[in-house]
Design an enzyme around this catalytic site. Sequence first.
Site, PDB file in Angstrom:
ATOM      1  N   MET A 174       1.030  -1.321   0.190  1.00  0.00           N
ATOM      2  CA  MET A 174       0.165  -0.027  -0.143  1.00  0.00           C
ATOM      3  C   MET A 174       0.739   1.103  -0.140  1.00  0.00           C
ATOM      4  O   MET A 174       1.409   1.515   1.398  1.00  0.00           O
ATOM      5  CB  MET A 174      -0.722  -0.045   0.987  1.00  0.00           C
ATOM      6  N   PRO A 175       1.010   1.622  -1.175  1.00  0.00           N
ATOM      7  CA  PRO A 175       1.838   3.124  -1.629  1.00  0.00           C
ATOM      8  C   PRO A 175       1.050   4.018  -0.933  1.00  0.00           C
ATOM      9  O   PRO A 175       0.121   4.402  -0.722  1.00  0.00           O
ATOM     10  CB  PRO A 175       2.136   2.681  -2.641  1.00  0.00           C
ATOM     11  N   ILE A 176       2.111   4.946   0.543  1.00  0.00           N
ATOM     12  CA  ILE A 176       1.642   6.323   0.836  1.00  0.00           C
ATOM     13  C   ILE A 176       1.907   7.329   0.464  1.00  0.00           C
ATOM     14  O   ILE A 176       3.656   7.212   0.902  1.00  0.00           O
ATOM     15  CB  ILE A 176       1.614   6.389   2.511  1.00  0.00           C
TER      16      ILE A 176
END
Length: 72
Positions: free
Chosen positions: A1-3
Site C-alpha cells: 500500500m503506497p502512501i
Amino acid sequence: MPIITVKLAKGRTAEQKQQFVEAITKEAAKTLQVNEEWVTVIFDEYNRENWASGGQLHSIKFGEGFGRAGTE
C-alpha cells in the site's frame, strides 16, 4: 500500500489537486505493480510565511500570490 505525501504551498484548487492525484496514482500503480485503489496521496499544504529556503521566507522572497497563476 503506497502512501505518497506531497508538500506544497497553499493555493491550488481542488480541480488541480484532483488532476494531480489521478496522474500520480496511475503512475505509482503502474510502476509499483499494485492496484490503484491501494495508492494513498496525502497533501501537506503550507502558508508561504511558514516555508523558507535560502534563509528567507517565501512570502518575502517571492511575494504574495507567487506560483498561484490560474488558481483563482
